[in-house]
Write a protein that holds these residues in place. Structure first.
Motif, PDB file in Angstrom:
ATOM      1  N   ALA A 197      19.916  57.502 -21.440  1.00  0.00           N
ATOM      2  CA  ALA A 197      19.652  56.649 -22.581  1.00  0.00           C
ATOM      3  C   ALA A 197      20.874  56.857 -23.330  1.00  0.00           C
ATOM      4  N   ALA A 198      21.648  58.011 -23.001  1.00  0.00           N
ATOM      5  CA  ALA A 198      22.942  58.133 -23.676  1.00  0.00           C
ATOM      6  C   ALA A 198      24.353  57.368 -22.820  1.00  0.00           C
ATOM      7  N   GLY A 199      23.926  56.811 -21.873  1.00  0.00           N
ATOM      8  CA  GLY A 199      24.885  55.763 -21.053  1.00  0.00           C
ATOM      9  C   GLY A 199      25.254  56.447 -19.955  1.00  0.00           C
ATOM     10  N   ALA A 200      24.800  57.610 -19.519  1.00  0.00           N
ATOM     11  CA  ALA A 200      25.630  58.295 -18.423  1.00  0.00           C
ATOM     12  C   ALA A 200      24.549  57.836 -17.031  1.00  0.00           C
ATOM     13  N   SER A 201      25.226  57.672 -15.945  1.00  0.00           N
ATOM     14  CA  SER A 201      24.357  57.333 -14.780  1.00  0.00           C
ATOM     15  C   SER A 201      24.066  58.809 -14.114  1.00  0.00           C
ATOM     16  N   CYS A 202      22.764  58.931 -13.988  1.00  0.00           N
ATOM     17  CA  CYS A 202      22.132  60.357 -13.644  1.00  0.00           C
ATOM     18  C   CYS A 202      21.561  60.208 -12.329  1.00  0.00           C
ATOM     19  N   ALA A 203      22.188  61.070 -11.396  1.00  0.00           N
ATOM     20  CA  ALA A 203      21.538  61.161  -9.966  1.00  0.00           C
ATOM     21  C   ALA A 203      20.972  62.537  -9.900  1.00  0.00           C
ATOM     22  N   LEU A 204      19.457  62.347  -9.644  1.00  0.00           N
ATOM     23  CA  LEU A 204      18.508  63.422  -9.477  1.00  0.00           C
ATOM     24  C   LEU A 204      17.879  63.685  -7.973  1.00  0.00           C
ATOM     25  N   ARG A 205      18.602  64.932  -7.639  1.00  0.00           N
ATOM     26  CA  ARG A 205      18.326  65.290  -6.237  1.00  0.00           C
ATOM     27  C   ARG A 205      17.346  66.483  -6.094  1.00  0.00           C
ATOM     28  N   VAL A 206      16.161  66.276  -5.945  1.00  0.00           N
ATOM     29  CA  VAL A 206      15.166  67.455  -5.951  1.00  0.00           C
ATOM     30  C   VAL A 206      14.802  67.826  -4.425  1.00  0.00           C
ATOM     31  N   GLY A 207      14.897  68.963  -3.824  1.00  0.00           N
ATOM     32  CA  GLY A 207      14.465  69.013  -2.482  1.00  0.00           C
ATOM     33  C   GLY A 207      13.170  70.021  -2.369  1.00  0.00           C
TER      34      GLY A 207
ATOM     35  N   ALA B  77       2.374  80.816 -26.238  1.00  0.00           N
ATOM     36  CA  ALA B  77       3.109  80.997 -24.820  1.00  0.00           C
ATOM     37  C   ALA B  77       2.774  79.658 -23.897  1.00  0.00           C
ATOM     38  N   GLY B  78       1.618  79.128 -24.288  1.00  0.00           N
ATOM     39  CA  GLY B  78       1.441  77.736 -23.596  1.00  0.00           C
ATOM     40  C   GLY B  78       2.334  76.670 -23.940  1.00  0.00           C
ATOM     41  N   TYR B  79       2.578  76.642 -25.342  1.00  0.00           N
ATOM     42  CA  TYR B  79       3.568  75.729 -25.964  1.00  0.00           C
ATOM     43  C   TYR B  79       5.101  75.852 -25.504  1.00  0.00           C
ATOM     44  N   ARG B  80       5.481  77.536 -25.315  1.00  0.00           N
ATOM     45  CA  ARG B  80       6.783  77.861 -24.751  1.00  0.00           C
ATOM     46  C   ARG B  80       7.109  77.419 -23.575  1.00  0.00           C
ATOM     47  N   GLN B  81       6.209  77.337 -22.504  1.00  0.00           N
ATOM     48  CA  GLN B  81       6.187  77.278 -21.217  1.00  0.00           C
ATOM     49  C   GLN B  81       6.909  75.911 -20.827  1.00  0.00           C
ATOM     50  N   VAL B  82       7.898  75.934 -19.968  1.00  0.00           N
ATOM     51  CA  VAL B  82       8.650  74.908 -20.020  1.00  0.00           C
ATOM     52  C   VAL B  82       8.374  74.329 -18.382  1.00  0.00           C
ATOM     53  N   ALA B  83       7.817  73.257 -17.891  1.00  0.00           N
ATOM     54  CA  ALA B  83       7.657  72.742 -16.653  1.00  0.00           C
ATOM     55  C   ALA B  83       8.964  72.108 -16.066  1.00  0.00           C
ATOM     56  N   LEU B  84       9.412  72.822 -14.934  1.00  0.00           N
ATOM     57  CA  LEU B  84      10.720  72.235 -14.303  1.00  0.00           C
ATOM     58  C   LEU B  84      10.612  70.896 -14.197  1.00  0.00           C
ATOM     59  N   ASP B  85       9.748  70.420 -13.388  1.00  0.00           N
ATOM     60  CA  ASP B  85       9.723  68.817 -12.950  1.00  0.00           C
ATOM     61  C   ASP B  85       9.828  67.882 -14.312  1.00  0.00           C
ATOM     62  N   ASP B  86       9.132  68.374 -15.378  1.00  0.00           N
ATOM     63  CA  ASP B  86       9.200  67.541 -16.687  1.00  0.00           C
ATOM     64  C   ASP B  86      10.556  67.677 -17.260  1.00  0.00           C
ATOM     65  N   GLU B  87      10.953  68.770 -17.150  1.00  0.00           N
ATOM     66  CA  GLU B  87      12.527  69.154 -17.691  1.00  0.00           C
ATOM     67  C   GLU B  87      13.576  68.190 -16.813  1.00  0.00           C
ATOM     68  N   LEU B  88      13.417  68.122 -15.475  1.00  0.00           N
ATOM     69  CA  LEU B  88      14.349  67.372 -14.696  1.00  0.00           C
ATOM     70  C   LEU B  88      14.127  65.754 -14.958  1.00  0.00           C
TER      71      LEU B  88
ATOM     72  N   ALA C  12      30.364  62.302 -20.695  1.00  0.00           N
ATOM     73  CA  ALA C  12      30.109  61.969 -19.467  1.00  0.00           C
ATOM     74  C   ALA C  12      29.434  60.829 -19.130  1.00  0.00           C
ATOM     75  N   THR C  13      30.202  60.108 -18.128  1.00  0.00           N
ATOM     76  CA  THR C  13      29.291  58.556 -17.578  1.00  0.00           C
ATOM     77  C   THR C  13      28.611  58.988 -16.174  1.00  0.00           C
ATOM     78  N   ARG C  14      28.794  60.166 -15.510  1.00  0.00           N
ATOM     79  CA  ARG C  14      28.150  60.327 -14.404  1.00  0.00           C
ATOM     80  C   ARG C  14      27.719  61.907 -14.411  1.00  0.00           C
ATOM     81  N   VAL C  15      26.327  61.928 -14.139  1.00  0.00           N
ATOM     82  CA  VAL C  15      25.813  63.371 -13.993  1.00  0.00           C
ATOM     83  C   VAL C  15      24.842  63.514 -12.757  1.00  0.00           C
ATOM     84  N   THR C  16      25.163  64.678 -11.855  1.00  0.00           N
ATOM     85  CA  THR C  16      24.587  64.993 -10.831  1.00  0.00           C
ATOM     86  C   THR C  16      23.800  66.132 -10.924  1.00  0.00           C
ATOM     87  N   ILE C  17      22.230  66.061 -10.771  1.00  0.00           N
ATOM     88  CA  ILE C  17      21.569  67.443 -10.913  1.00  0.00           C
ATOM     89  C   ILE C  17      20.978  67.569  -9.518  1.00  0.00           C
TER      90      ILE C  17
END
Length: 406
Positions: free
Chosen positions: A282-292, A262-273, A321-326
């Motif tokens: 790395a895939a060539g897309a401009s990624c904007a990350l907005r975390v409030g 279970a510890g290996y399966r747990q996914v940290a949200l900040d790490d995934e972001l 995709a060339t632009r991604v916003t999270i």
């Protein structure tokens, strides 16, 4: 090779191939135009035949450029292609001897063919091929003077210096372009090796942790079972106690193993972001990350992390995709995660719809377990696809605010 990196490597090859084709094609076009100028001046039908031979030779050379993807010393293609390359250029070389004033121009195709071949042979043979090509280039200028008693004044009609400069630069341009291409391929190979090593290290670490847990408990279970077997006839009560302890130890081992997995399966949200931003970049897309604001509940964070991971995978697999916003924010006591990309096209709408029936269906079930919901929307005209996950939360912890662009 993973799709996100394969696209960037493929794009690099297209840039390299385009530059090589342009240089070779431009060089041959100058030769053809020089001969066309002679045709307009003399109306010589033999020169018109020579122009056709130059065009054929140029077409073979441009097609031969595709084989340069093998890199320097990558080996020659099928013998037929190399024979066609040399043969078509050789015809121009021979016919050019009988047209006064174009000796420099008609020597170029054979030199260009030698330069292309030199890129694909080992370094020792590379200089031999270029030496033979240079000798034939010089012979094409000298032979008319020696054999046909042609004077030097009537040979080059302007442009001789230009042909010499371009001829000198051609092999260096080809080899340097392939050197750059080899660097990209080598870096991609090293990146894949580093990824495989990271996976191997993680597997070894998991195996080590599992060995530590299971090895100790299994050893104790083995000893107590052996002791219970010996005491079974002598002291049944003591044997029964050891059997009971063995059962408890086995139960404890099972619980610790489940906790480890279970510890290996747990996914940290900040790490995934952060991982999503790095992978998409790395895939060539401009990624904007907005975390409030991120939710405090671990189950909610794990569910949202799974949404980020699945959405990132779908973008890499099913879009360009060339632009991604999270964006992660709180709206009306609910944590809202939205992921928008501009990779929707006519050819990608269907795959996106199919994905909604597999991976996204599993995400809907997982979000439903924490009281959330998943919605998707597509704007085909603008090429926008948006995925929104909404989970009600009672308590949140602010970790960061603002905008980070990559």
């Amino acid at each position: 090779m993973p799709a996100e990196h394969a696209r960037s490597v493929q794009t690099t090859w297209y840039y390299t191939l385009t530059s090589i084709v342009f240089f070779v094609g431009f060089f041959e076009a100058v030769v053809a135009l020089t001969l066309l100028e002679d045709v307009l001046a003399t109306r010589d039908p033999f020169t018109m035949v020579l122009i056709v031979a130059v065009v054929v030779s140029a077409a073979v050379q441009i097609r031969y450029c595709w084989f340069l993807r093998a890199g320097r010393a990558g080996g020659l293609p099928a013998a037929g292609w190399t024979a066609a390359l040399v043969g078509s250029a050789g015809v121009v070389w021979v016919l050019g001897l009988f047209v006064p004033g174009v000796e420099f121009a008609t020597a170029v195709p054979l030199w260009a063919a030698a330069s292309l071949i030199a890129c694909l042979v080992p370094r020792m043979w590379r200089w031999v091929v270029l030496g033979v090509g240079a000798a034939l280039f010089a012979a094409h200028v000298v032979l008319p003077m020696v054999v046909l008693d042609r004077s030097l004044d009537e040979m080059p009609r302007g442009g001789a210096i230009m042909f010499l400069i371009y001829s000198t630069l051609l092999p260096f341009m080809l080899i340097s372009s392939l050197w750059w291409w080899e660097i990209v391929v080598r870096l991609e190979r090293h990146r894949r090796t580093a990824g495989e090593l990271a996976v191997t290290q993680e597997r070894l670490r998991f195996a080590s942790d599992l060995h530590d847990i299971q090895g100790h408990h299994l050893q104790v279970i083995s000893l107590k079972s052996e002791l219970a077997e010996r005491l079974l006839e002598v002291d049944p009560a003591a044997a029964r106690e050891h059997i009971h302890e063995t059962r408890l130890i086995a139960k404890q081992a099972l619980e610790e193993t489940r906790s480890l997995v279970a510890g290996y399966r747990q996914v940290a949200l900040d790490d995934e972001l952060e991982n999503a931003r790095e992978v998409l970049t790395a895939a060539g897309a401009s990624c904007a990350l907005r975390v409030g604001v991120v939710p405090a509940d671990a189950a909610v964070r794990a569910a949202l992390a799974s949404v980020v991971r699945e959405a990132t995978t779908n973008i890499l697999r099913h879009s360009e995709a060339t632009r991604v916003t999270i964006t992660l924010r709180v709206v009306d006591d609910a944590s809202v995660l939205s992921i928008e990309n501009d990779g929707v096209a006519a050819s990608t709408v269907a795959p996106a719809a199919r994905a909604a029936g597999s991976g996204l269906a599993g995400l809907r079930e997982r979000l439903a377990d924490v009281g959330g919901r998943l919605e998707t929307s597509t704007d085909a005209s603008a090429g926008i696809f948006e995925l929104t996950a909404t989970v009600p939360v009672e308590e949140s912890v602010r970790v960061s605010a603002g905008q980070v662009n990559a």
